[in-house]
Design an enzyme around this catalytic site. Sequence first.
Site, short mmCIF file in Angstrom:
data_model
loop_
_atom_site.label_atom_id
_atom_site.label_comp_id
_atom_site.label_asym_id
_atom_site.label_seq_id
_atom_site.Cartn_x
_atom_site.Cartn_y
_atom_site.Cartn_z
N GLN A 1 -13.21 6.27 18.53
CA GLN A 1 -13.43 7.32 19.51
C GLN A 1 -14.01 6.68 20.77
OE1 GLN A 1 -12.85 9.95 21.28
NE2 GLN A 1 -13.02 11.24 19.45
N ALA B 1 -3.21 19.95 16.65
CA ALA B 1 -3.94 20.51 15.53
C ALA B 1 -2.99 21.27 14.60
CB ALA B 1 -5.04 21.46 16.03
N HIS C 1 -8.12 0.32 23.83
CA HIS C 1 -7.16 1.42 23.67
C HIS C 1 -7.56 2.50 24.68
CE1 HIS C 1 -4.44 4.24 21.59
NE2 HIS C 1 -5.39 5.14 21.77
N SER D 1 -3.42 -0.98 24.15
CA SER D 1 -2.55 0.16 23.92
C SER D 1 -2.98 1.34 24.78
CB SER D 1 -2.58 0.55 22.44
OG SER D 1 -3.91 0.70 21.97
N THR E 1 -0.16 11.55 20.44
CA THR E 1 -0.99 12.42 19.63
C THR E 1 -0.18 13.49 18.90
OG1 THR E 1 -1.46 13.96 21.43
CG2 THR E 1 -2.93 12.06 21.18
N ASP F 1 -7.70 18.04 12.97
CA ASP F 1 -8.57 19.21 13.05
C ASP F 1 -7.85 20.44 12.53
OD1 ASP F 1 -10.63 17.75 14.32
OD2 ASP F 1 -9.56 17.92 16.23
N LYS G 1 -11.15 4.78 4.23
CA LYS G 1 -9.88 4.70 4.97
C LYS G 1 -9.43 3.25 5.10
CE LYS G 1 -11.34 6.95 8.64
NZ LYS G 1 -11.36 7.66 9.95
N GLU H 1 -2.67 5.74 25.13
CA GLU H 1 -2.39 6.95 24.37
C GLU H 1 -1.88 8.08 25.28
OE1 GLU H 1 -4.90 8.04 21.02
OE2 GLU H 1 -5.26 9.95 22.02
N ARG I 1 -7.17 12.43 9.81
CA ARG I 1 -7.35 13.69 9.09
C ARG I 1 -6.88 14.84 9.96
NH1 ARG I 1 -12.76 17.01 8.22
NH2 ARG I 1 -12.06 17.58 10.30
N PHE J 1 -14.52 17.77 26.25
CA PHE J 1 -13.98 16.88 25.22
C PHE J 1 -15.10 16.20 24.44
CE2 PHE J 1 -9.66 15.90 27.45
CZ PHE J 1 -9.22 17.16 27.11
#
Length: 281
Positions: A171, A47, A261, A11, A44, A104, A160, A13, A102, A211
Amino acid sequence: MTNKNKADLFSFEFYPPKTEQGELNLEQVHRDLAKLNPDFFSVTFGAGGSTRDKTYDTVVKIQKNGVSAAPHLSCVASTKKNIREILANYREHGVSRIVALRGDLPSGMMSAGEFSFANELVEFIRAETGEHFQIHVAGYPEIHPQANNATEDFNNFKRKVDAGADAVITQYFYNAEAYFYFMDKCEKSGIDIPIVPGIMPITNYAQLFRFSDMCGADIPRWMRKTLECFGDDKASILAFGEDIVSKLCQELLDNGVPGLHFYTMNQSKPTLAVWNNLNFA
């Protein structure tokens, strides 16, 4: 390098473009990467839901072009009512995957909303939609930057998964041992869903460091020092990054990961360079 046994889940992003030129660029990037026949493109979610509409628009466009899109959904600033509406709209457009996070808290925001943790969002999606959506959640092989300790972080992760997740996207990392150790912990804890490594191509020295400091991804000292030596020599940074990330991916694939990913940063060339080095058909 040769990869004889292609893994199952691949995949890419994207983030929602902010300008007209950004939209045109993403359309070309999407066309370039769609040729690789990925399982899905994820999009994505800013925030506090700051890109909610742009995320939705991008997902709908991708979905219409024949490749599955997986929108990110965030707990932050979300209510049960608006999540319910978003899920219904995505179902109408044939979306069957969700990345539940969740998220930020934006600066100055004191309350997360009706959902405090990702496991609550996963539970809500399952209660509202049953098995319609494949739900992906985030994993942190190098520990979430806001976790008090490694044990707490892993326990939160397992909640989760137990809430109804189908797969995990990690990540990004540059130390394969962190991923393998994380996988060992998952196996010992009875977690048997696919845990797909997140891959960040290296294109920009300052951006990567910024980042990584924010998300807790470790850049090994030798990598930092090597990148520092290149200064503003972009060609050397790209060549070094391509080599390092290609070798990382090959090591992961050789050890049986379920897929990869790629965090594309809305660029196709760095991801395509790594992909071609892996000699996928």
